[in-house]
Design a protein around this motif. Structure first.
Motif, PDB file in Angstrom:
ATOM      1  N   THR A 121      34.086  36.317  44.619  1.00 53.54           N
ATOM      2  CA  THR A 121      32.859  35.542  44.771  1.00 53.54           C
ATOM      3  C   THR A 121      32.768  34.371  43.810  1.00 53.54           C
ATOM      4  OG1 THR A 121      31.622  36.998  43.284  1.00 53.54           O
ATOM      5  CG2 THR A 121      31.647  37.571  45.613  1.00 53.54           C
ATOM      6  N   PHE A 122      33.512  34.425  42.701  1.00 50.22           N
ATOM      7  CA  PHE A 122      33.609  33.236  41.858  1.00 50.22           C
ATOM      8  C   PHE A 122      35.037  32.718  41.758  1.00 50.22           C
ATOM      9  CE2 PHE A 122      34.299  30.818  38.020  1.00 50.22           C
ATOM     10  CZ  PHE A 122      33.306  29.865  38.131  1.00 50.22           C
ATOM     11  N   GLY A 123      35.990  33.580  41.407  1.00 47.33           N
ATOM     12  CA  GLY A 123      37.361  33.120  41.175  1.00 47.33           C
ATOM     13  C   GLY A 123      37.953  32.397  42.369  1.00 47.33           C
ATOM     14  N   CYS A 124      38.021  33.092  43.500  1.00 45.43           N
ATOM     15  CA  CYS A 124      38.567  32.473  44.721  1.00 45.43           C
ATOM     16  C   CYS A 124      37.710  31.299  45.172  1.00 45.43           C
ATOM     17  CB  CYS A 124      38.651  33.512  45.845  1.00 45.43           C
ATOM     18  SG  CYS A 124      39.984  34.692  45.655  1.00 45.43           S
ATOM     19  N   GLY A 183      38.665  29.261  30.547  1.00 40.67           N
ATOM     20  CA  GLY A 183      37.207  29.276  30.625  1.00 40.67           C
ATOM     21  C   GLY A 183      36.694  30.688  30.850  1.00 40.67           C
ATOM     22  N   SER A 184      37.383  31.421  31.702  1.00 43.56           N
ATOM     23  CA  SER A 184      37.004  32.803  31.961  1.00 43.56           C
ATOM     24  C   SER A 184      37.189  33.663  30.710  1.00 43.56           C
ATOM     25  CB  SER A 184      37.844  33.370  33.112  1.00 43.56           C
ATOM     26  OG  SER A 184      37.686  32.578  34.269  1.00 43.56           O
ATOM     27  N   ILE A 185      38.252  33.393  29.954  1.00 45.57           N
ATOM     28  CA  ILE A 185      38.469  34.135  28.712  1.00 45.57           C
ATOM     29  C   ILE A 185      37.347  33.841  27.712  1.00 45.57           C
ATOM     30  CG2 ILE A 185      39.991  34.337  26.705  1.00 45.57           C
ATOM     31  CD1 ILE A 185      42.342  33.871  28.660  1.00 45.57           C
ATOM     32  N   LEU A 228      33.820  42.559  32.693  1.00 42.64           N
ATOM     33  CA  LEU A 228      34.719  43.136  33.687  1.00 42.64           C
ATOM     34  C   LEU A 228      34.863  42.213  34.892  1.00 42.64           C
ATOM     35  CD1 LEU A 228      36.394  45.525  34.788  1.00 42.64           C
ATOM     36  CD2 LEU A 228      34.242  46.444  35.721  1.00 42.64           C
ATOM     37  N   GLY A 229      33.734  41.671  35.337  1.00 44.94           N
ATOM     38  CA  GLY A 229      33.789  40.741  36.462  1.00 44.94           C
ATOM     39  C   GLY A 229      34.642  39.532  36.158  1.00 44.94           C
ATOM     40  N   VAL A 230      34.538  39.037  34.937  1.00 49.62           N
ATOM     41  CA  VAL A 230      35.289  37.838  34.586  1.00 49.62           C
ATOM     42  C   VAL A 230      36.762  38.165  34.334  1.00 49.62           C
ATOM     43  CG1 VAL A 230      35.339  35.810  33.103  1.00 49.62           C
ATOM     44  CG2 VAL A 230      33.165  36.882  33.643  1.00 49.62           C
ATOM     45  N   VAL A 231      37.066  39.385  33.869  1.00 44.79           N
ATOM     46  CA  VAL A 231      38.468  39.800  33.778  1.00 44.79           C
ATOM     47  C   VAL A 231      39.102  39.774  35.162  1.00 44.79           C
ATOM     48  CG1 VAL A 231      39.994  41.756  33.331  1.00 44.79           C
ATOM     49  CG2 VAL A 231      38.228  41.176  31.686  1.00 44.79           C
ATOM     50  N   ALA A 232      38.375  40.281  36.155  1.00 42.80           N
ATOM     51  CA  ALA A 232      38.871  40.232  37.530  1.00 42.80           C
ATOM     52  C   ALA A 232      39.074  38.791  37.988  1.00 42.80           C
ATOM     53  CB  ALA A 232      37.886  40.947  38.459  1.00 42.80           C
ATOM     54  N   GLU A 233      38.158  37.918  37.559  1.00 43.37           N
ATOM     55  CA  GLU A 233      38.268  36.489  37.868  1.00 43.37           C
ATOM     56  C   GLU A 233      39.519  35.878  37.243  1.00 43.37           C
ATOM     57  OE1 GLU A 233      36.060  32.835  35.724  1.00 43.37           O
ATOM     58  OE2 GLU A 233      34.729  34.302  36.648  1.00 43.37           O
ATOM     59  N   VAL A 234      39.818  36.245  35.984  1.00 43.24           N
ATOM     60  CA  VAL A 234      41.013  35.742  35.304  1.00 43.24           C
ATOM     61  C   VAL A 234      42.272  36.152  36.052  1.00 43.24           C
ATOM     62  CG1 VAL A 234      42.421  35.943  33.222  1.00 43.24           C
ATOM     63  CG2 VAL A 234      39.965  35.614  33.021  1.00 43.24           C
ATOM     64  N   VAL A 235      42.345  37.424  36.438  1.00 43.92           N
ATOM     65  CA  VAL A 235      43.506  37.904  37.198  1.00 43.92           C
ATOM     66  C   VAL A 235      43.657  37.105  38.483  1.00 43.92           C
ATOM     67  CG1 VAL A 235      44.496  39.873  38.418  1.00 43.92           C
ATOM     68  CG2 VAL A 235      43.388  40.205  36.194  1.00 43.92           C
ATOM     69  N   MET A 236      42.530  36.844  39.142  1.00 36.57           N
ATOM     70  CA  MET A 236      42.587  36.084  40.390  1.00 36.57           C
ATOM     71  C   MET A 236      43.062  34.658  40.151  1.00 36.57           C
ATOM     72  SD  MET A 236      42.423  36.087  43.576  1.00 36.57           S
ATOM     73  CE  MET A 236      41.797  37.758  43.762  1.00 36.57           C
ATOM     74  N   PHE A 237      42.596  34.029  39.069  1.00 32.94           N
ATOM     75  CA  PHE A 237      43.072  32.683  38.755  1.00 32.94           C
ATOM     76  C   PHE A 237      44.588  32.662  38.567  1.00 32.94           C
ATOM     77  CE2 PHE A 237      38.722  31.262  37.124  1.00 32.94           C
ATOM     78  CZ  PHE A 237      38.530  30.409  38.198  1.00 32.94           C
ATOM     79  N   ALA A 281      31.461  46.548  42.358  1.00 30.80           N
ATOM     80  CA  ALA A 281      30.752  45.305  42.660  1.00 30.80           C
ATOM     81  C   ALA A 281      31.122  44.204  41.680  1.00 30.80           C
ATOM     82  CB  ALA A 281      29.243  45.546  42.636  1.00 30.80           C
ATOM     83  N   GLN A 282      31.288  44.559  40.402  1.00 26.29           N
ATOM     84  CA  GLN A 282      31.675  43.560  39.411  1.00 26.29           C
ATOM     85  C   GLN A 282      33.107  43.077  39.618  1.00 26.29           C
ATOM     86  OE1 GLN A 282      28.801  42.401  38.650  1.00 26.29           O
ATOM     87  NE2 GLN A 282      29.415  42.065  36.528  1.00 26.29           N
ATOM     88  N   LEU A 283      33.983  43.953  40.079  1.00 24.51           N
ATOM     89  CA  LEU A 283      35.355  43.527  40.362  1.00 24.51           C
ATOM     90  C   LEU A 283      35.409  42.503  41.497  1.00 24.51           C
ATOM     91  CD1 LEU A 283      37.287  46.912  40.028  1.00 24.51           C
ATOM     92  CD2 LEU A 283      37.349  44.964  38.449  1.00 24.51           C
ATOM     93  N   LEU A 284      34.406  42.540  42.365  1.00 21.63           N
ATOM     94  CA  LEU A 284      34.355  41.556  43.455  1.00 21.63           C
ATOM     95  C   LEU A 284      34.082  40.145  42.953  1.00 21.63           C
ATOM     96  CD1 LEU A 284      32.460  43.485  46.291  1.00 21.63           C
ATOM     97  CD2 LEU A 284      34.871  42.800  46.241  1.00 21.63           C
TER      98      LEU A 284
END
Length: 384
Positions: free
Chosen positions: A303-306, A136-138, A244-253, A296-299
Motif C-alpha cells: 500500500t505504500f512501497g509498491c 527514507g524507510s530506514i 514493522l510496516g516500514v520494514v516490509a516497505e524496505v524489503v519491497m523497495f 495488516a501492517q505487513l501489507l
C-alpha cells in the motif's frame, strides 16, 4: 557519466522520512495530549495535507521555470525548521493551525524537487531509485521505534523538541547533496507543454487514483495510534508495529527492480489498490487480534512501497525533463488533497461511526481507485 552520490542522496531521504516517522504515528497523539477533541485533531492533521495541495505546484512550477531545484530544497528545509519552531510560543488551536500551515508550505516544497534531482543523478535509471529511497524507510523505522520508546519514558511535552532536531538534520543533509539537472531522452518527452503531456492516455486517471489512495490512508495516518492505544497496545508496541510496516516497505523497495522486470507499472498500482482495500478492513475490524494486526501492517509493503515506487516511475515516464518538477508536484499535491480529505472525514466520523465504518469508507476509496486503474488507464504502460 558522473558517479551516483548514493550516500548523499540517501542521507537526505533518511532525515526527511524520519520526520514523517515522527509525525504520522505521533502527531495526533500529541494533539490528544494537549486536550483537543477528535474533530479538532483531524483538522490540525489535515492542515499540512491541505498545504500539500498548494505548495508543491507553486514550487514545482518555480523549479521547472528557474532550474534552481536544489536551492528550493535548501531554502524549503531551512524555512520548515524556522516556522515549526514557532510551536514553542503557543499551544492554542489557532496558533497550532498557523504553525501547521506555515511549516507545511515549505516542507512540501522540498520532496518533489528532490525527487527530480535524485532521478537526474540516477540518469533515468528508475529501477535504482528504490535502492536510494529505502533509506527514507530506514529513517522512518529508526524514528518511530526510538520516539515510541522515548515517549514511554518521558512526557509528550518533549515531542516538539524531537521534531526540531530532525528538521535540523534535513537542513544539514540538503547542504551535502550536489545538484543535477534532468536531461531529455527523446522527442516524446519534450513534445508539447505540461498540460498536453497531462492529457496523454492514462495520465489523468492515474492522478485521480493517487488522490483516492491517499484519501483511503486518512484514518490510518490520523487515528491508528489512538485506535491501538484504546485497544490496549502500549506506545512501544505501537511504535514497533509502525516500524514493522516500514520494514516490509524496505524489503519491497529492494525487490522493486525485479518486480518491474516482470510486471507493468499499471499492474503494480492495481495490486496495491486492492490490497489497500483489504488492509483497511482488517485494521478497522480485527486490529484487536495481534496476528491480524501484524498481517495488516505487513501489507504496507504494497500500500505504500509498491504504490510509491510505481507512482514515481509513472510520473518520470510520463513527463519530459522540463515538466518533471510539475509532474512530481502534481503527484504530491493530489496526494495532499486526498490525505487532507481523508483526515477530515476520519476526524468527523471517528466518534460518530466508529473505527470499523471509518476504515470501511477508506476501503471503498481504495477499491474505487482499483476500478479506475483497471478500466480507465493506459493498459500497456510498462517499465523495463
Amino acid at each position: 557519466m558522473q558517479p551516483i552520490p548514493y550516500w548523499r542522496l540517501s542521507s537526505f531521504y533518511l532525515f526527511y522520512f524520519a520526520l514523517l516517522g515522527s509525525t504520522a504515528p505521533f502527531l495526533a497523539l500529541y494533539f490528544d495530549h494537549l486536550g483537543f477533541a477528535p474533530a479538532r485533531i483531524g483538522e490540525l492533521v489535515a492542515i499540512p495535507m491541505l498545504m500539500r495541495c498548494i505548495a508543491p505546484n507553486l514550487w514545482g512550477w518555480l523549479g521547472d521555470r528557474t532550474g534552481q531545484r536544489l536551492l528550493i530544497v535548501r531554502l524549503g528545509a531551512l524555512c520548515t525548521l524556522a516556522t515549526f519552531s514557532l510551536i514553542f510560543f503557543g499551544k492554542s488551536y489557532a496558533w497550532l493551525a498557523i504553525v501547521m500551515a506555515l511549516h507545511a508550505f515549505f516542507w512540501h516544497a522540498v520532496l518533489p524537487q528532490f525527487e527530480v534531482i535524485t532521478l537526474a543523478h540516477l540518469h533515468g535509471q528508475t529501477s535504482r531509485y528504490s535502492q536510494v529511497r529505502l533509506w527514507g524507510s530506514i529513517g522512518f523505522i529508526l524514528t518511530v521505534v526510538g520516539l515510541g520508546r522515548l515517549l514511554e519514558w518521558l512526557s509528550l511535552d518533549i515531542y516538539p523538541v524531537a521534531l526540531v532536531l530532525i528538521m535540523a538534520g534535513i537542513v544539514a543533509a540538503s547542504l551535502w547533496v550536489p545538484n543535477a539537472q534532468p536531461v531529455e531522452h527523446g522527442e516524446r518527452h519534450g513534445a508539447g507543454g505540461f498540460l498536453k503531456q497531462l492529457r496523454a492516455p492514462g495520465v489523468l486517471a492515474f492522478y485521480v487514483c493517487v488522490a483516492l489512495m491517499q484519501l483511503s490512508h486518512g484514518p490510518y495516518y490520523t487515528f491508528l495510534t489512538l485506535h491501538l492505544e484504546h485497544l490496549g497496545y502500549s506506545r512501544t508496541a505501537i511504535g514497533l508495529l509502525w516500524a514493522l510496516g516500514v520494514v516490509a516497505e524496505v524489503v519491497m523497495f529492494m525487490l522493486m527492480s525485479r518486480l518491474f522486470a516482470r510486471f507493468s507499472v499499471r499492474r503494480v498500482l492495481l495490486a496495491s489498490f486492492v490490497l489497500a482495500a483489504v488492509r483497511w478492513l482488517l485494521l478497522g475490524n480485527l486490529a484487536a487480534q495481534p496476528g491480524v494486526l501484524v498481517g495488516a501492517q505487513l501489507l504496507h509493503a504494497a500500500t505504500f512501497g509498491c504504490f510509491h515506487a510505481a507512482s514515481i516511475a509513472f510520473v518520470q515516464s510520463s513527463f519530459g525533463a522540463r515538466q518533471q518538477g510539475q509532474g512530481q508536484a502534481l503527484y504530491a499535491a493530489l496526494s495532499g488533497t486526498g490525505g487532507a480529505l481523508g483526515a477530515l472525514y476520519a476526524g468527523y466520523s471517528w466518534n460518530m461511526l466508529g473505527p470499523g465504518l471509518t476504515f470501511g469508507m477508506a476501503s471503498v476509496a481504495a477499491l474505487a481507485a482499483a476500478v479506475i486503474m483497471a478500466f480507465h488507464s493506459q493498459p500497456n504502460r510498462t517499465l523495463r
